[in-house]
Design a protein around this motif. Structure first.
Motif, PDB file in Angstrom:
ATOM      1  N   ALA A  62       0.727  -0.830  -0.101  1.00 14.63           N
ATOM      2  CA  ALA A  62      -0.464  -0.316   0.157  1.00 14.63           C
ATOM      3  C   ALA A  62       1.229   1.360  -0.149  1.00 14.63           C
ATOM      4  O   ALA A  62       0.487   2.209   0.585  1.00 14.63           O
ATOM      5  CB  ALA A  62      -1.021  -0.486   1.184  1.00 14.63           C
ATOM      6  N   ILE A  63       2.036   1.335  -0.993  1.00 15.31           N
ATOM      7  CA  ILE A  63       2.625   2.074  -1.150  1.00 15.31           C
ATOM      8  C   ILE A  63       2.715   2.476  -2.329  1.00 15.31           C
ATOM      9  O   ILE A  63       2.289   2.200  -3.000  1.00 15.31           O
ATOM     10  CB  ILE A  63       4.189   2.273  -0.483  1.00 15.31           C
ATOM     11  CG1 ILE A  63       4.891   0.961  -1.072  1.00 15.31           C
ATOM     12  CG2 ILE A  63       4.436   2.229   0.992  1.00 15.31           C
ATOM     13  CD1 ILE A  63       5.967  -0.221  -0.174  1.00 15.31           C
ATOM     14  N   GLY A  64       3.498   4.101  -2.843  1.00 16.30           N
ATOM     15  CA  GLY A  64       3.168   4.766  -4.153  1.00 16.30           C
ATOM     16  C   GLY A  64       4.594   4.474  -4.728  1.00 16.30           C
ATOM     17  O   GLY A  64       4.906   4.932  -5.820  1.00 16.30           O
ATOM     18  N   SER A  65       5.869   4.345  -4.241  1.00 13.94           N
ATOM     19  CA  SER A  65       7.258   4.559  -4.766  1.00 13.94           C
ATOM     20  C   SER A  65       8.168   3.239  -3.890  1.00 13.94           C
ATOM     21  O   SER A  65       8.035   2.546  -3.051  1.00 13.94           O
ATOM     22  CB  SER A  65       7.663   5.652  -3.906  1.00 13.94           C
ATOM     23  OG  SER A  65       7.690   6.337  -2.950  1.00 13.94           O
ATOM     24  N   LEU A  66       9.029   2.999  -4.546  1.00 17.09           N
ATOM     25  CA  LEU A  66       9.301   1.315  -3.817  1.00 17.09           C
ATOM     26  C   LEU A  66      11.752   1.544  -4.259  1.00 17.09           C
ATOM     27  O   LEU A  66      11.686   2.585  -5.540  1.00 17.09           O
ATOM     28  CB  LEU A  66       9.681   0.397  -4.869  1.00 17.09           C
ATOM     29  CG  LEU A  66       8.664  -0.496  -4.517  1.00 17.09           C
ATOM     30  CD1 LEU A  66       8.244  -1.674  -5.529  1.00 17.09           C
ATOM     31  CD2 LEU A  66       8.749  -1.324  -3.141  1.00 17.09           C
ATOM     32  N   PHE A  67      12.376   1.769  -3.558  1.00 14.11           N
ATOM     33  CA  PHE A  67      13.810   1.751  -3.885  1.00 14.11           C
ATOM     34  C   PHE A  67      14.086   1.193  -4.188  1.00 14.11           C
ATOM     35  O   PHE A  67      13.822  -0.557  -3.859  1.00 14.11           O
ATOM     36  CB  PHE A  67      14.379   2.536  -2.459  1.00 14.11           C
ATOM     37  CG  PHE A  67      13.944   3.131  -1.185  1.00 14.11           C
ATOM     38  CD1 PHE A  67      14.627   4.319  -1.991  1.00 14.11           C
ATOM     39  CD2 PHE A  67      13.070   3.602   0.100  1.00 14.11           C
ATOM     40  CE1 PHE A  67      14.211   6.136  -1.212  1.00 14.11           C
ATOM     41  CE2 PHE A  67      13.036   4.375   0.296  1.00 14.11           C
ATOM     42  CZ  PHE A  67      13.263   5.915   0.333  1.00 14.11           C
ATOM     43  N   VAL A  68      15.230   1.209  -4.623  1.00 17.67           N
ATOM     44  CA  VAL A  68      15.332   0.248  -6.035  1.00 17.67           C
ATOM     45  C   VAL A  68      17.081  -0.230  -6.267  1.00 17.67           C
ATOM     46  O   VAL A  68      18.121   0.655  -5.335  1.00 17.67           O
ATOM     47  CB  VAL A  68      15.798   0.547  -7.283  1.00 17.67           C
ATOM     48  CG1 VAL A  68      15.791  -0.706  -8.547  1.00 17.67           C
ATOM     49  CG2 VAL A  68      14.102   0.786  -8.211  1.00 17.67           C
ATOM     50  N   LEU A  69      17.409  -1.503  -5.485  1.00 20.87           N
ATOM     51  CA  LEU A  69      18.511  -1.711  -4.770  1.00 20.87           C
ATOM     52  C   LEU A  69      19.453  -2.086  -6.109  1.00 20.87           C
ATOM     53  O   LEU A  69      18.896  -3.013  -7.020  1.00 20.87           O
ATOM     54  CB  LEU A  69      19.049  -3.183  -4.315  1.00 20.87           C
ATOM     55  CG  LEU A  69      17.718  -2.355  -2.378  1.00 20.87           C
ATOM     56  CD1 LEU A  69      17.723  -3.372  -0.919  1.00 20.87           C
ATOM     57  CD2 LEU A  69      18.271  -0.976  -1.826  1.00 20.87           C
ATOM     58  N   ASP A  70      20.353  -1.597  -5.974  1.00 23.51           N
ATOM     59  CA  ASP A  70      21.376  -2.651  -7.410  1.00 23.51           C
ATOM     60  C   ASP A  70      21.618  -4.651  -6.100  1.00 23.51           C
ATOM     61  O   ASP A  70      21.802  -5.019  -5.384  1.00 23.51           O
ATOM     62  CB  ASP A  70      22.604  -2.481  -7.774  1.00 23.51           C
ATOM     63  CG  ASP A  70      24.169  -1.868  -6.588  1.00 23.51           C
ATOM     64  OD1 ASP A  70      23.869  -2.334  -5.157  1.00 23.51           O
ATOM     65  OD2 ASP A  70      24.537  -0.866  -6.409  1.00 23.51           O
ATOM     66  N   GLU A  71      22.812  -5.353  -6.743  1.00 25.09           N
ATOM     67  CA  GLU A  71      23.655  -6.253  -6.332  1.00 25.09           C
ATOM     68  C   GLU A  71      24.018  -6.233  -5.341  1.00 25.09           C
ATOM     69  O   GLU A  71      23.865  -7.311  -4.375  1.00 25.09           O
ATOM     70  CB  GLU A  71      24.484  -7.117  -7.834  1.00 25.09           C
ATOM     71  CG  GLU A  71      23.370  -7.203  -9.266  1.00 25.09           C
ATOM     72  CD  GLU A  71      24.864  -8.236 -10.207  1.00 25.09           C
ATOM     73  OE1 GLU A  71      25.849  -7.873  -9.604  1.00 25.09           O
ATOM     74  OE2 GLU A  71      24.190  -8.697 -11.083  1.00 25.09           O
ATOM     75  N   ALA A  72      24.249  -4.990  -5.015  1.00 27.91           N
ATOM     76  CA  ALA A  72      25.571  -4.861  -3.544  1.00 27.91           C
ATOM     77  C   ALA A  72      24.468  -4.232  -2.791  1.00 27.91           C
ATOM     78  O   ALA A  72      24.795  -4.599  -1.672  1.00 27.91           O
ATOM     79  CB  ALA A  72      26.415  -3.932  -4.012  1.00 27.91           C
ATOM     80  N   HIS A  73      23.282  -4.639  -2.788  1.00 23.52           N
ATOM     81  CA  HIS A  73      21.945  -3.797  -1.779  1.00 23.52           C
ATOM     82  C   HIS A  73      22.052  -2.147  -1.808  1.00 23.52           C
ATOM     83  O   HIS A  73      21.727  -2.108  -0.707  1.00 23.52           O
ATOM     84  CB  HIS A  73      22.149  -5.045  -1.058  1.00 23.52           C
ATOM     85  CG  HIS A  73      21.622  -6.076  -1.195  1.00 23.52           C
ATOM     86  ND1 HIS A  73      20.450  -7.116  -0.194  1.00 23.52           N
ATOM     87  CD2 HIS A  73      20.755  -7.297  -2.030  1.00 23.52           C
ATOM     88  CE1 HIS A  73      20.447  -7.761  -0.727  1.00 23.52           C
ATOM     89  NE2 HIS A  73      20.153  -8.076  -1.731  1.00 23.52           N
ATOM     90  N   ALA A  74      23.383  -2.212  -2.341  1.00 26.93           N
ATOM     91  CA  ALA A  74      23.300  -0.538  -2.588  1.00 26.93           C
ATOM     92  C   ALA A  74      21.818   0.236  -3.298  1.00 26.93           C
ATOM     93  O   ALA A  74      21.135  -0.321  -4.172  1.00 26.93           O
ATOM     94  CB  ALA A  74      24.805  -0.185  -3.182  1.00 26.93           C
ATOM     95  N   VAL A  75      21.180   1.758  -2.650  1.00 29.95           N
ATOM     96  CA  VAL A  75      20.631   2.150  -3.344  1.00 29.95           C
ATOM     97  C   VAL A  75      20.493   2.689  -4.287  1.00 29.95           C
ATOM     98  O   VAL A  75      21.688   3.541  -4.814  1.00 29.95           O
ATOM     99  CB  VAL A  75      19.726   3.063  -2.599  1.00 29.95           C
ATOM    100  CG1 VAL A  75      18.155   4.122  -2.593  1.00 29.95           C
ATOM    101  CG2 VAL A  75      19.450   2.182  -0.843  1.00 29.95           C
ATOM    102  N   ALA A  76      19.990   2.243  -5.800  1.00 34.83           N
ATOM    103  CA  ALA A  76      20.253   2.641  -7.313  1.00 34.83           C
ATOM    104  C   ALA A  76      19.387   3.759  -7.458  1.00 34.83           C
ATOM    105  O   ALA A  76      19.874   4.521  -7.866  1.00 34.83           O
ATOM    106  CB  ALA A  76      20.360   1.234  -7.364  1.00 34.83           C
ATOM    107  N   GLY A  77      18.454   3.873  -6.779  1.00 33.70           N
ATOM    108  CA  GLY A  77      17.358   4.871  -7.110  1.00 33.70           C
ATOM    109  C   GLY A  77      15.954   4.847  -6.851  1.00 33.70           C
ATOM    110  O   GLY A  77      15.467   3.668  -5.703  1.00 33.70           O
ATOM    111  N   ILE A  78      14.739   5.093  -7.129  1.00 35.10           N
ATOM    112  CA  ILE A  78      13.401   5.253  -6.822  1.00 35.10           C
ATOM    113  C   ILE A  78      12.525   4.631  -7.738  1.00 35.10           C
ATOM    114  O   ILE A  78      12.726   5.393  -8.866  1.00 35.10           O
ATOM    115  CB  ILE A  78      13.030   6.439  -5.773  1.00 35.10           C
ATOM    116  CG1 ILE A  78      11.836   6.066  -4.880  1.00 35.10           C
ATOM    117  CG2 ILE A  78      13.129   7.566  -6.199  1.00 35.10           C
ATOM    118  CD1 ILE A  78      12.347   6.532  -4.198  1.00 35.10           C
TER     119      ILE A  78
END
Length: 398
Positions: A304-320
């Motif tokens: 029930a949210i309108g956005s997601l953080f996107v993680l790369d292979e190292a689980h670092a935040v790549a974007g949203i």
């Protein structure tokens, strides 16, 4: 793992200190004992522990016993009674050679007084401990240069101490300790002689170095703001005795007695609360190379949210990514989530104070990600929970 364990430590100055110990057992105070016996009580039955990789700040007013305590930890002062364990070894049981090895191999000391040799260059000052240790000249020079690079003094190695500012001289003192690569750093009022702005810079530098090196640090200070900024836990002393041990938040919100309450009454809670204290776990995340727009939309719907953080292979935040962006990507037949991703996005470290969080999150349309030194997602700060945490602890949200 506990790197330092202090158990029932006493330090009494003067002849026949057992007289003071007997009076302390009867509940008599430091001033009363001084009048009766002429003996000075420096440390009174102190007990605490420092875990591996932890920064613990010992603080108190002048005469509280904090500097005496740290000098007992490395036996610059001989304890009167009690035990000090370093990696399980009772340092009071060490002979002179054992104590020398301990100081060279496990303990680094940084004093308020820079204590630099004026006739030695910066690099020669830095390698002094390694020279005493008997290390070959080429090897000790290499280690000294590495330590100077760590504290931001590359290019100054051939300068004389008199050519350096106070802050730079203290960096040399820190580099000298780091060159020995000790497990434990003992820092006695290390930044107290510096101007306020340089002092804050050195505090930030120490925290940055700690993220990289994970040393065990026992830091002595009389400054509450410094203790709150640096310490994972604080040991608060009065008249040689420990009156409270706790996290900054524990000491501020649950003072042990009236003395502690008066000590902390003027502290701004927004300077103490950090991102780590107010963050919560992210409801869901997406992964580059694994999730496409349909998977991301399904996760958003379920949480029930309108956005997601996107993680790369190292689980670092790549974007949203947003629901609107994922719908648009799906409708044009795209499967690469990076095509719908917004970057870069604002992020903060776990120790970011609430004063900064309020400014960052004010106009942010999504939660604020909290990331570690490698950029990996630790949690998220939501504006409502941040303001609620401040209000709950009696702070201002203005």
């Amino acid at each position: 793992m506990q790197k330092i364990v202090v158990e029932n430590l006493f330090k009494v100055f003067g002849p026949h200190p057992e007289r003071a110990l007997a009076l302390l057992e009867r509940g008599q105070g430091k001033e009363e004992i001084l009048k009766k016996t002429g003996l000075g009580v420096g440390v009174n039955n102190a007990s605490f522990e420092v875990a591996q990789g932890e920064i613990v700040v010992v603080m108190g007013l002048s005469g509280s016993g904090k500097s005496t305590l740290v000098r007992c930890v490395n036996r610059l002062l001989e304890p009167t009674a009690g035990r000090v364990l370093i990696d399980g070894t009772d340092i009071r049981a060490l002979d002179a050679e054992g104590l020398r090895r301990l100081r060279l191999e496990k303990l680094g000391m940084v004093f308020q007084n820079f204590a630099l040799f004026p006739h030695r260059s910066v690099v020669q000052n830095t390698e002094y401990g390694l020279e005493i240790k008997g290390m070959a000249p080429d090897e000790r020079r290499e280690k000294a240069m590495q330590a100077l690079a760590l504290v931001g003094l590359s290019g100054w190695e051939d300068a004389a101490p008199r050519q350096l500012s106070g802050g730079m001289q203290q960096r040399v003192g820190l580099a000298r300790a780091l060159a020995l690569d000790p497990d434990i750093l003992l820092m006695d009022e290390a930044f107290s002689a510096l101007d306020p702005l340089i002092r804050r810079d050195m505090q930030d530098e120490l925290l940055n170095l700690q993220d990289e090196m994970q040393k065990t640090i026992l830091f002595i200070s009389h400054d509450l703001d410094e203790a709150l900024k640096l310490g994972r836990r604080i040991v608060l002393m009065k008249d040689g005795a420990i009156v409270q041990v706790g996290t900054p938040e524990e000491i501020l919100t649950n003072p042990a007695n009236d003395y502690v309450a008066r000590f902390v009454e003027d502290v701004d809670i927004t300077k103490v609360l950090t991102a780590e204290m107010v963050m919560k776990k992210s409801e869901a995340v997406a992964y580059l190379g694994t999730d496409g727009p349909r998977a991301a939309l399904r996760k958003m719907k379920k949480a029930a949210i309108g956005s997601l953080f996107v993680l790369d292979e190292a689980h670092a935040v790549a974007g949203i990514v947003t629901a609107e962006g994922c719908v648009a990507l799906r409708e044009r037949g795209g499967t690469d989530l990076s095509e719908a991703m917004t970057q870069p996005i604002a992020s903060v470290s776990p120790d970011t104070p609430a004063t900064e969080l309020i400014q960052i999150i004010h106009d942010l349309p999504h939660p604020l990600p909290v990331v570690d030194a490698r950029g990996r997602l630790k949690g998220v700060v939501v504006r409502g929970s941040l303001l609620g945490a401040i209000a709950e602890r009696g702070g201002s949200t203005q």
